[in-house]
Design a protein around this motif. Structure first.
Motif, PDB file in Angstrom:
ATOM      1  N   LEU A  39      12.778  96.439 -23.490  1.00  0.00           N
ATOM      2  CA  LEU A  39      11.564  96.914 -24.147  1.00  0.00           C
ATOM      3  C   LEU A  39      11.505  98.429 -24.020  1.00  0.00           C
ATOM      4  O   LEU A  39      11.591  98.969 -22.910  1.00  0.00           O
ATOM      5  CB  LEU A  39      10.324  96.312 -23.473  1.00  0.00           C
ATOM      6  N   PHE A  52       4.189  91.639 -23.679  1.00  0.00           N
ATOM      7  CA  PHE A  52       5.292  91.678 -22.728  1.00  0.00           C
ATOM      8  C   PHE A  52       5.226  93.006 -21.993  1.00  0.00           C
ATOM      9  O   PHE A  52       4.799  94.005 -22.568  1.00  0.00           O
ATOM     10  CB  PHE A  52       6.655  91.628 -23.456  1.00  0.00           C
ATOM     11  N   HIS A  84       4.783  95.923 -24.706  1.00  0.00           N
ATOM     12  CA  HIS A  84       5.126  95.574 -26.083  1.00  0.00           C
ATOM     13  C   HIS A  84       4.169  94.464 -26.520  1.00  0.00           C
ATOM     14  O   HIS A  84       4.051  93.460 -25.838  1.00  0.00           O
ATOM     15  CB  HIS A  84       6.577  95.080 -26.103  1.00  0.00           C
ATOM     16  N   ASN A 119       3.655  92.146 -29.781  1.00  0.00           N
ATOM     17  CA  ASN A 119       4.043  91.757 -31.139  1.00  0.00           C
ATOM     18  C   ASN A 119       3.175  90.593 -31.570  1.00  0.00           C
ATOM     19  O   ASN A 119       2.294  90.155 -30.828  1.00  0.00           O
ATOM     20  CB  ASN A 119       5.543  91.493 -31.251  1.00  0.00           C
ATOM     21  N   GLY A 120       3.390  90.125 -32.767  1.00  0.00           N
ATOM     22  CA  GLY A 120       2.509  89.067 -33.235  1.00  0.00           C
ATOM     23  C   GLY A 120       3.120  88.292 -34.376  1.00  0.00           C
ATOM     24  O   GLY A 120       4.176  88.660 -34.910  1.00  0.00           O
ATOM     25  N   SER A 121       2.446  87.209 -34.738  1.00  0.00           N
ATOM     26  CA  SER A 121       2.921  86.424 -35.867  1.00  0.00           C
ATOM     27  C   SER A 121       1.728  85.913 -36.666  1.00  0.00           C
ATOM     28  O   SER A 121       0.624  85.776 -36.138  1.00  0.00           O
ATOM     29  CB  SER A 121       3.768  85.255 -35.367  1.00  0.00           C
TER      30      SER A 121
END
Ligand SMILES: *[C@@H]1O[C@H](CO)[C@@H](O)[C@H](O)[C@H]1NC(C)=O
Ligand SMILES: *[C@@H]1O[C@H](CO)[C@@H](O)[C@H](O)[C@H]1NC(C)=O
Ligand SMILES: *[C@@H]1O[C@H](CO)[C@@H](O)[C@H](O)[C@H]1NC(C)=O
Length: 411
Positions: A42, A163, A205, A207-209
């Motif tokens: 990362l 994360f 970090h 992130n996504g969905s």
């Protein structure tokens, strides 16, 4: 002897050859080859390249200059053919490298070769925003708490994942807090691999969905000292001697020694609604207060800049209370006046009632239709007593009787 002198001759001639080379107006340096950037963690990349195979091997002392272009400009020199860089990667990453030679006072350089990492895909405005993280040392562990806001263009079915990486350790969040759409907006790690001393950087970090569009990730680097929230001071005690208040406390639970802490004490005069904030070093303090007023006091701590760069203040310690609310002379006087007035009013009421009763005895009232009872739903205690010629109704209200009620029920 002969071997020694031969060796010396070789070294000297090499130096002379290099010196002669430096005198040349132009030394042709060729750029490195096979420059690659690899993500190794990362917010962490590994840059590597090879010396140009066609470079004149006689030239010694060749170095490389690395230039980071995105996200933040930076450059440095290295004799090695690899390098590491810690940088946020959500906007992509690009760097260049060239061969260089410092030769006496002259400087030679090749052309640049570049490489880049594309920014990860995702629609604008979908990434998490305003990410903040705080660490806290709890006995043997360092906890981490992060919060963020949902991007303004993130669909309702977006889910975010957090994360962190510290050094070589990477962990995914297991304990999220959610918004009303069930989207993760905060994360809590009760224990982490983060250094207790608070040195180094933390990479985070998010992130996504979503089923509808790609969610842009967010990277952020935090200096550990800047996000480490120390614990509040412990065993805060206060005692009042006359009008002098003595406060004592002990340093917070922390690896840092006693002399590393600065404190702030907040003394709040409850009656006067006034608070005084005092910055203190050391572990005790005293001041003069008005002992006839109740005070609450609380303390917090921070790390002094001599021990590390300034960070956050701790939470406040639990409030403790000192002093007691004694009525002042003025309030005593007011109270007596109020009491006297109340007595006088009661007496007058009594006298009026007696007069009324005499009046009704002289002129018995004509029997009237039943009194209007305004609200029967009240739980009134309702008594009916027959005494002599007159019927007396006594209604005692549970509620404080107003003047209207008095008119109705008392005669
Ligand atoms: C550069 O990469 C190519 C292709 O991977 C390889 O054939 C070549 O040997 C490499 N050059 C050097 C100097 O390692
Ligand atoms: C994020 O922070 C910026 C600047 O600090 C502020 O203007 C903005 O309102 C914040 N966004 C949210 C969603 O709170
Ligand atoms: C989020 O990042 C982690 C760590 O890099 C990765 O393993 C995971 O696949 C990513 N998830 C999404 C939805 O991009």
């Amino acid at each position: 002897m002969i071997i020694m002198s031969t060796f010396l001759f070789l070294v000297v001639s090499a130096v002379i050859r290099q010196a002669n080379l430096c005198l040349e107006k132009e030394i042709l340096l060729l750029p490195p080859v096979n420059f690659t950037i690899i993500v190794t963690g990362l917010s962490k990349v590994h840059l590597q390249w090879k010396p140009n195979p066609n470079q004149n091997p006689k030239i010694r002392g060749i170095k490389y200059k690395v230039k980071i272009n995105t996200p933040n400009e930076d450059d440095y020199e290295t004799p090695r053919t690899q390098s590491r860089s810690v940088n946020v990667l959500h906007q992509g990453f690009s760097a260049s490298v060239q061969t260089i030679l410092h030769c006496d006072s002259s400087f030679f350089q090749s052309s640049w070769v570049s490489a880049e990492l594309q920014a990860p895909p995702g629609a604008p405005g979908t990434s998490a925003v305003n990410l903040t993280c705080v660490t806290n040392v709890v006995s043997d562990d360092v906890s981490l708490h992060c919060t963020w806001f949902v991007g303004k263009n993130a669909p309702v079915d977006t889910q975010y994942f957090l994360f962190y990486r510290f050094d070589i350790y990477t962990e995914e969040c297991q304990d999220y807090r959610k918004d009303s759409w069930n989207r993760n907006i905060a994360c809590w790690f009760p224990e982490t691999a983060i250094d207790r001393k608070g040195h180094g950087q933390l990479a985070v970090h998010v992130n996504g969905s979503s089923k509808q569009i790609a969610i842009k990730p967010l990277d952020q680097l935090f200096d550990l000292h800047a996000i480490d929230q120390v614990n509040p001071p412990v065993n805060v005690t206060a005692k009042l001697e006359g009008n002098r208040l003595y406060i004592q406390w002990e340093k917070p639970v922390s690896n840092l020694p006693r002399q590393c802490f600065d404190y702030e004490v907040n003394i709040y005069n409850i009656r006067e609604d006034y608070s005084k904030i005092q910055k203190i070093q050391g572990n005790s303090f005293n001041l003069v207060i008005d002992p006839t007023c109740k005070h609450s006091l609380k303390m917090r701590a921070t790390v002094h800049f001599s021990c590390r760069k300034n960070g956050l203040w701790s939470e406040w310690s639990q409030s403790i209370y000192v002093g007691e609310d004694k009525p002042t002379h003025q309030t005593e006087w007011l109270l007596s006046v109020l009491m006297a007035t109340a007595c006088f009013l009661l007496l007058s009421l009594f006298v009026i009632c007696r007069t009324c009763q005499v009046w009704t005895k002289l002129f018995p009232p004509i029997p009237a239709p039943n009194r209007k009872v305004k609200d029967l739903s009240f739980s009134n205690i309702y008594e009916k007593t027959k005494s002599g010629e007159t019927e007396i109704e006594v209604i005692s209200y549970m509620e404080d009787p107003g003047l209207d009620n008095l008119d109705d029920s008392v005669f």
